[in-house]
Design a protein around this motif. Structure first.
Motif, PDB file in Angstrom:
ATOM      1  N   MET A   1       0.843  -1.206   0.000  1.00 15.33           N
ATOM      2  CA  MET A   1       0.000   0.000   0.000  1.00 15.33           C
ATOM      3  C   MET A   1       0.877   1.253   0.000  1.00 15.33           C
ATOM      4  O   MET A   1       1.412   1.646   1.036  1.00 15.33           O
ATOM      5  CB  MET A   1      -0.843   0.072   1.281  1.00 15.33           C
ATOM      6  CG  MET A   1      -1.850  -1.019   1.465  1.00 15.33           C
ATOM      7  SD  MET A   1      -3.378  -0.771   0.578  1.00 15.33           S
ATOM      8  CE  MET A   1      -3.431  -2.266  -0.364  1.00 15.33           C
ATOM      9  N   LYS A   6       3.155  10.377   3.692  1.00 18.71           N
ATOM     10  CA  LYS A   6       3.643   9.453   4.709  1.00 18.71           C
ATOM     11  C   LYS A   6       3.271   9.980   6.090  1.00 18.71           C
ATOM     12  O   LYS A   6       3.413  11.155   6.398  1.00 18.71           O
ATOM     13  CB  LYS A   6       5.165   9.357   4.566  1.00 18.71           C
ATOM     14  CG  LYS A   6       5.856   8.493   5.586  1.00 18.71           C
ATOM     15  CD  LYS A   6       5.849   7.016   5.201  1.00 18.71           C
ATOM     16  CE  LYS A   6       6.637   6.190   6.200  1.00 18.71           C
ATOM     17  NZ  LYS A   6       5.951   6.033   7.479  1.00 18.71           N
ATOM     18  N   PRO A 101      -1.843  12.741   7.432  1.00 20.64           N
ATOM     19  CA  PRO A 101      -3.218  12.370   7.115  1.00 20.64           C
ATOM     20  C   PRO A 101      -3.955  11.613   8.222  1.00 20.64           C
ATOM     21  O   PRO A 101      -3.340  10.980   9.066  1.00 20.64           O
ATOM     22  CB  PRO A 101      -3.042  11.456   5.909  1.00 20.64           C
ATOM     23  CG  PRO A 101      -1.689  10.869   6.072  1.00 20.64           C
ATOM     24  CD  PRO A 101      -0.854  11.880   6.779  1.00 20.64           C
ATOM     25  N   LEU A 102      -5.252  11.696   8.184  1.00 27.00           N
ATOM     26  CA  LEU A 102      -6.116  10.862   9.023  1.00 27.00           C
ATOM     27  C   LEU A 102      -6.203   9.492   8.358  1.00 27.00           C
ATOM     28  O   LEU A 102      -6.255   9.410   7.141  1.00 27.00           O
ATOM     29  CB  LEU A 102      -7.540  11.409   8.992  1.00 27.00           C
ATOM     30  CG  LEU A 102      -8.122  12.273  10.073  1.00 27.00           C
ATOM     31  CD1 LEU A 102      -7.823  13.720   9.755  1.00 27.00           C
ATOM     32  CD2 LEU A 102      -9.622  12.090  10.106  1.00 27.00           C
ATOM     33  N   SER A 103      -6.291   8.455   9.140  1.00 26.68           N
ATOM     34  CA  SER A 103      -6.413   7.124   8.543  1.00 26.68           C
ATOM     35  C   SER A 103      -7.805   6.964   7.944  1.00 26.68           C
ATOM     36  O   SER A 103      -8.755   7.610   8.377  1.00 26.68           O
ATOM     37  CB  SER A 103      -6.181   6.058   9.601  1.00 26.68           C
ATOM     38  OG  SER A 103      -7.309   5.943  10.426  1.00 26.68           O
ATOM     39  N   TYR A 104      -7.891   6.111   6.938  1.00 25.49           N
ATOM     40  CA  TYR A 104      -9.197   5.916   6.322  1.00 25.49           C
ATOM     41  C   TYR A 104     -10.228   5.338   7.298  1.00 25.49           C
ATOM     42  O   TYR A 104     -11.385   5.780   7.301  1.00 25.49           O
ATOM     43  CB  TYR A 104      -9.073   5.050   5.064  1.00 25.49           C
ATOM     44  CG  TYR A 104     -10.371   4.962   4.301  1.00 25.49           C
ATOM     45  CD1 TYR A 104     -10.944   6.105   3.762  1.00 25.49           C
ATOM     46  CD2 TYR A 104     -11.036   3.755   4.161  1.00 25.49           C
ATOM     47  CE1 TYR A 104     -12.146   6.044   3.089  1.00 25.49           C
ATOM     48  CE2 TYR A 104     -12.245   3.687   3.483  1.00 25.49           C
ATOM     49  CZ  TYR A 104     -12.795   4.829   2.948  1.00 25.49           C
ATOM     50  OH  TYR A 104     -13.986   4.774   2.292  1.00 25.49           O
ATOM     51  N   PRO A 105      -9.835   4.368   8.161  1.00 31.33           N
ATOM     52  CA  PRO A 105     -10.833   3.897   9.130  1.00 31.33           C
ATOM     53  C   PRO A 105     -11.418   5.016   9.990  1.00 31.33           C
ATOM     54  O   PRO A 105     -12.588   4.976  10.349  1.00 31.33           O
ATOM     55  CB  PRO A 105     -10.041   2.899   9.979  1.00 31.33           C
ATOM     56  CG  PRO A 105      -8.995   2.371   9.070  1.00 31.33           C
ATOM     57  CD  PRO A 105      -8.603   3.536   8.210  1.00 31.33           C
ATOM     58  N   LEU A 106     -10.600   6.017  10.298  1.00 25.40           N
ATOM     59  CA  LEU A 106     -11.133   7.125  11.086  1.00 25.40           C
ATOM     60  C   LEU A 106     -12.092   7.970  10.255  1.00 25.40           C
ATOM     61  O   LEU A 106     -13.101   8.471  10.763  1.00 25.40           O
ATOM     62  CB  LEU A 106      -9.989   7.985  11.643  1.00 25.40           C
ATOM     63  CG  LEU A 106     -10.405   9.171  12.509  1.00 25.40           C
ATOM     64  CD1 LEU A 106     -11.313   8.739  13.650  1.00 25.40           C
ATOM     65  CD2 LEU A 106      -9.196   9.897  13.069  1.00 25.40           C
ATOM     66  N   VAL A 108     -13.972   6.787   7.921  1.00 23.85           N
ATOM     67  CA  VAL A 108     -15.197   5.984   7.893  1.00 23.85           C
ATOM     68  C   VAL A 108     -15.966   6.173   9.197  1.00 23.85           C
ATOM     69  O   VAL A 108     -17.180   6.357   9.207  1.00 23.85           O
ATOM     70  CB  VAL A 108     -14.859   4.485   7.698  1.00 23.85           C
ATOM     71  CG1 VAL A 108     -16.118   3.642   7.808  1.00 23.85           C
ATOM     72  CG2 VAL A 108     -14.190   4.268   6.358  1.00 23.85           C
ATOM     73  N   ARG A 109     -15.227   6.151  10.297  1.00 21.59           N
ATOM     74  CA  ARG A 109     -15.870   6.293  11.591  1.00 21.59           C
ATOM     75  C   ARG A 109     -16.566   7.643  11.714  1.00 21.59           C
ATOM     76  O   ARG A 109     -17.694   7.740  12.207  1.00 21.59           O
ATOM     77  CB  ARG A 109     -14.828   6.143  12.696  1.00 21.59           C
ATOM     78  CG  ARG A 109     -15.370   6.420  14.071  1.00 21.59           C
ATOM     79  CD  ARG A 109     -14.442   5.884  15.136  1.00 21.59           C
ATOM     80  NE  ARG A 109     -14.850   6.272  16.460  1.00 21.59           N
ATOM     81  CZ  ARG A 109     -15.831   5.694  17.130  1.00 21.59           C
ATOM     82  NH1 ARG A 109     -16.498   4.718  16.578  1.00 21.59           N
ATOM     83  NH2 ARG A 109     -16.141   6.103  18.344  1.00 21.59           N
ATOM     84  N   ASP A 120     -18.451   5.020   1.313  1.00 25.97           N
ATOM     85  CA  ASP A 120     -18.750   4.153   0.169  1.00 25.97           C
ATOM     86  C   ASP A 120     -20.242   4.087  -0.118  1.00 25.97           C
ATOM     87  O   ASP A 120     -20.666   3.942  -1.254  1.00 25.97           O
ATOM     88  CB  ASP A 120     -18.238   2.731   0.424  1.00 25.97           C
ATOM     89  CG  ASP A 120     -16.735   2.655   0.246  1.00 25.97           C
ATOM     90  OD1 ASP A 120     -16.157   3.666  -0.197  1.00 25.97           O
ATOM     91  OD2 ASP A 120     -16.161   1.601   0.553  1.00 25.97           O
ATOM     92  N   LYS A 128      -9.497   6.834  -0.909  1.00 25.23           N
ATOM     93  CA  LYS A 128      -9.112   6.401   0.435  1.00 25.23           C
ATOM     94  C   LYS A 128      -8.086   7.331   1.045  1.00 25.23           C
ATOM     95  O   LYS A 128      -8.108   7.608   2.227  1.00 25.23           O
ATOM     96  CB  LYS A 128      -8.551   4.989   0.392  1.00 25.23           C
ATOM     97  CG  LYS A 128      -9.646   4.028   0.161  1.00 25.23           C
ATOM     98  CD  LYS A 128      -9.388   2.667   0.715  1.00 25.23           C
ATOM     99  CE  LYS A 128     -10.658   1.884   0.556  1.00 25.23           C
ATOM    100  NZ  LYS A 128     -11.255   2.085  -0.798  1.00 25.23           N
TER     101      LYS A 128
END
Lengths: 443, 212
Positions: A1, A6, A101-106, A108-109, A120, A128
Motif C-alpha cells: 500500500m 507518509k 493524514p487521518l487514517s481511512y478507518p477514522l 469511515v468512523r 462508500d 481512500k
C-alpha cells in the motif's frame, strides 16, 4: 500500500507531550541565538537574517509536527508579515500545505458517527487517501451521479485542543519571537474566537451560502456548491473546483492578462466585503483559493468570518483619506481614537509611534490613492518589509504596556497583508477602485 | 436455548447500566427474570464465567463486523488494526457500565497485565492479531526482526488494553479523544513495527563490528 502522504512517526498526544515539543523549540532557538552571538564575536555583522532563518526552520519543524490549531496559528502568524520577520513567515507559509493524514478507518468512523453511513455508501467513489491537507482536516475527492466533489474531514478533537494549544503558544510567542505580551494577549483572544468558528463546518456551510450569494455579481469569481446532506459538524462536502493553488498555478506561467484578471477578482472580492458588506470572510491565504487558466478565481474556504463594527469601520478607514497625511493634528486625533496612541504616553513615545503609524498609513493606503496599482512592483513590497522590520525594533511599541490598536484592527491588517502578498505573487496590475468611496466619514 | 442465554446476557448488561454494579447474587438476578438459580447454573458456574463470555462476544462481533466491510481486504494492516479499534469502541458502547465496573474492580491494576475476565476476549483478539502481523510481514509493512517478531502480536494486545482503559476515562464529546488516541497509538505502534532508523543503525553497527 503506497502511502502518498507518509504518516509522521508519532504525533505528540497529550498536552504534556505537546508542551515538551514547544520547550524543545525554545531550547533550539536559544542555541541558535548562542551560535549567532558566537559568530558575531568572531565575525561581526553576520546578518541577523541568517539567525531568523535558522530560528524559523526550528520553529517550523516543531510546529509542523503539531496538527490542528497550532498549525493554524503558524499559518496565521505567517500571514501577519507585520508581526514576524520575513524569514519566519516564509518558513511558516510552507505549513499551509502539509499535515499528516487521518487514517481511512477514522474517516469511515467520522462518517458513520455524523451521517450514519460510510463514505462508500454515500458516494459513488471516494478516495481512500487524502488528496489535500487542510489545516484542521483533510480533503478527499468523491463522485456522485457523475459530479466530482471535494469532501473535507476534520481531525477529531480539534475544537477541544484550540484553547490548550493557544495557551502553549503564548509564552512561546512572547519569549522566543520577542513579541510584546499585551499585543499577544490581544491577538490570541481574537485568534481563539476565529479558530473555534473555523472548526464548525455547519457554520461554514451557512456562511459560504451567504457570501457567495452576496458577491455573485463580481466577474471571474466562482464558488463551489455545498451539499448539506453530505455535511455535518466534522464533514463538509462541496463541488470540486478544477484548477490549482497559487504556487502551482504560477509555475504554469500564466499570461499577464490572466494574472490581472484573477488579481482584479481578488481585489474586488475583498474590497466589496470590507467596504460594502462590512464583514470579511476567508482569511486570504493561498490555500483558500483555486485558480485556473481561464483567469477564474475559486474561493473554497469560508472558515474565518469577521464582522466589522460600524463605529470601528469609521474610525479605522478614515485613515484612507489622503488629506489626513497632510494634517498631522487630525491624524493624531484618529490615532488616539483608535487607541494606537494614548494621551498619557510620553512625548518621546508619541513621536516615535506617530511616525511609524504615519508611514504605515501612507504605505498601506497607497493602492487606494491611485486608480491603477501595479502589485508586481517589488520595490513597494520591499518598503513594506523594511517597514515591518523597522517597526518591530521600535522600543515604544516593543515595550508597550498597553495594547496598541483595537483587536479588529489586527484582523484587518492581516487581511490586507495577505491580500497584498497574494497580489504581489500574482504580479497583478489592477484597478484599485474601492467601495470605500461609498462611505461617509467625519473628520 | 440460545434465546435464553441471550436473555441472561441482556438482563445482566441492563442491570449494570441501571445500577452501575453487578447483581447481588445469582439467585436474586434470576428471580428478577422469573427463573431460578438452577437455570443459570446450567450454562455458567458463576458471574465471572458470564463476564468472560460477554467479553468474548464483544471480540467476536467486532472482528466479524470489521471483516464484513468491503474495504477490509484493501486495507493495509495498520488500517485493519485501526478499523478493529474503532469498531471495538462502537461494540463496547452498550456495555459502558459493565466495562467500567470490570476495569475499576480488576485485581491487577497495571496496564499490560491481562485481567482474568479478558481471557477469552484475548484469545479471539490474538488470532486476529497474529493474522494481521503475518500479513504485514508478507507485505513488508512490518519488518521481521529476530526474537522480537514473535512479540508483535502481544504488543498490539497491550495497545488494546491501553485503549480500553483510555476509553473508560474519556469524557470528551462523542468520544473524540479516544478516536485521537486510537489514531496516535496505532501510528506509533506500526511505525515501530515498520522500518525504523534503529534498524539501519543496528545494521551499521553490526557491519562495523564484523569488520574488526
Amino acid at each position: 500500500m503506497a502511502k502518498e502522504i507518509k504518516s509522521q512517526e508519532s504525533i505528540p498526544a497529550s498536552k504534556v507531550q505537546r508542551a515538551a515539543r514547544f520547550m524543545r523549540t525554545g531550547v533550539k532557538v536559544g542555541k541558535n541565538y548562542i551560535r549567532h552571538y558566537a559568530r558575531n564575536t568572531v565575525k561581526p555583522g553576520s546578518g541577523k537574517d541568517q539567525l531568523h532563518e535558522e530560528n524559523a526552520r526550528d520553529i517550523y519543524d516543531s510546529l509542523s509536527e503539531l496538527k490542528g490549531s497550532a498549525l493554524k496559528i503558524a499559518q496565521m502568524m505567517s500571514m501577519d508579515k507585520n508581526m514576524l520577520p520575513a524569514a519566519y513567515s516564509e518558513r511558516f507559509q510552507m505549513a499551509q500545505y502539509s499535515a499528516p493524514p487521518l487514517s481511512y478507518p477514522l474517516v469511515v468512523r467520522t462518517f458513520n458517527k455524523d451521517l450514519g453511513k460510510s463514505p462508500d455508501n454515500l458516494f459513488d467513489t471516494f478516495t481512500k487517501n487524502a488528496v489535500n491537507a487542510a489545516s484542521i482536516g483533510q480533503v478527499h475527492q468523491a463522485t456522485k451521479d457523475g459530479k466530482k466533489m471535494a469532501v473535507k474531514v476534520q481531525y477529531p478533537g480539534v475544537a477541544q485542543s484550540v484553547s490548550s494549544d493557544l495557551k502553549m503558544v503564548k509564552p512561546f510567542a512572547v519569549n522566543i519571537l520577542g513579541l510584546n505580551d499585551v499585543d499577544v494577549n490581544h491577538y490570541m483572544d481574537e485568534v481563539e474566537t476565529m479558530l473555534l468558528a473555523e472548526t464548525d463546518y455547519e457554520l461554514e456551510l451557512k456562511r459560504s451560502k451567504e457570501i457567495s450569494e452576496a458577491t455573485s455579481h463580481i466577474p471571474n469569481l466562482r464558488f463551489p456548491k455545498y451539499y448539506k446532506d453530505f455535511s455535518s459538524r466534522n464533514i463538509l462536502t462541496m463541488d470540486w473546483l478544477e484548477g490549482a493553488h497559487l504556487d502551482v498555478f504560477l509555475k504554469t506561467n500564466p499570461s499577464q492578462e490572466i494574472r490581472n484578471k484573477i488579481g482584479q477578482a481578488m481585489w474586488t472580492f475583498y474590497d466589496y466585503q470590507i467596504h460594502h458588506m462590512k464583514a470579511v470572510h476567508a482569511d486570504p491565504h493561498p490555500g483558500n483559493f483555486i485558480l485556473n487558466e481561464e483567469g477564474k478565481l475559486g474561493v473554497i474556504d469560508f472558515g474565518a468570518v469577521k464582522d466589522i463594527p460600524d463605529d470601528f469601520y469609521n474610525k479605522y478607514f478614515v485613515l484612507l483619506d489622503s488629506s489626513l497625511l497632510e494634517d498631522d493634528d487630525k491624524l493624531m486625533k484618529v490615532f488616539i481614537n483608535l487607541k494606537f496612541i494614548y494621551e498619557e504616553d510620553t512625548q518621546k513615545d508619541i513621536d516615535e509611534i506617530f511616525n511609524i503609524l504615519k508611514t504605515m498609513v501612507e504605505l498601506l493606503g497607497r493602492p487606494f490613492r491611485v486608480d491603477q496599482f501595479d502589485f508586481g512592483n517589488d520595490d513597494y513590497f520591499k518598503e513594506i518589509y523594511e517597514f515591518g522590520e523597522e517597526s518591530s525594533k521600535a522600543k515604544a511599541l516593543k515595550f508597550s504596556k498597553k495594547p496598541r490598536g483595537a483587536r479588529d484592527g489586527l484582523y484587518l491588517n492581516r487581511t490586507y497583508f495577505g491580500l497584498y502578498s497574494i497580489l504581489n505573487q500574482l504580479k497583478a496590475n489592477i484597478s484599485t477602485k474601492s467601495f470605500w468611496h461609498e462611505n461617509k466619514f467625519d473628520l | 436455548m440460545k434465546n435464553f442465554i441471550q436473555k441472561i446476557k441482556k438482563n445482566y448488561r441492563d442491570h449494570f447500566n441501571m445500577t452501575n454494579k453487578p447483581p447481588r447474587s445469582i439467585s436474586a438476578f434470576m428471580q428478577d427474570m422469573g427463573e431460578d438459580e438452577e437455570a443459570f447454573k446450567k450454562y455458567y458456574k458463576s458471574f465471572s464465567d458470564l463476564d468472560k463470555e460477554i467479553w468474548k462476544d464483544i471480540a467476536v462481533s467486532t472482528i466479524t463486523r470489521v471483516k464484513a466491510e468491503d474495504v477490509y481486504i484493501d486495507y493495509a494492516v495498520r488500517e485493519k488494526m485501526l478499523s478493529f479499534l474503532y469498531t471495538l469502541v462502537e461494540e463496547m458502547k452498550p456495555y459502558r457500565a459493565f466495562v467500567n465496573y470490570q476495569f475499576k474492580h480488576k485485581k491487577n491494576g497495571r496496564i499490560g497485565i491481562t485481567p482474568k475476565f479478558l481471557d477469552d476476549f484475548k484469545t479471539e483478539f490474538m488470532s486476529f492479531s497474529h493474522e494481521i502481523v503475518n500479513e504485514g510481514l508478507d507485505t513488508t509493512e512490518i519488518i521481521n526482526r529476530p526474537f522480537i517478531s514473535e512479540k508483535y502480536a502481544d504488543a498490539l494486545w497491550v495497545e488494546v488494553l491501553f485503549l480500553i482503559s483510555f476509553w473508560i476515562r474519556d469524557n470528551s464529546a462523542n468520544g473524540e479523544s479516544t478516536d485521537a488516541a486510537i489514531e496516535k497509538t496505532s501510528n506509533f505502534a506500526f511505525d515501530l513495527l515498520g522500518q525504523t532508523p534503529l534498524d539501519s543503525a543496528f545494521d551499521l553497527v553490526k557491519f562495523l563490528f564484523q569488520r574488526k
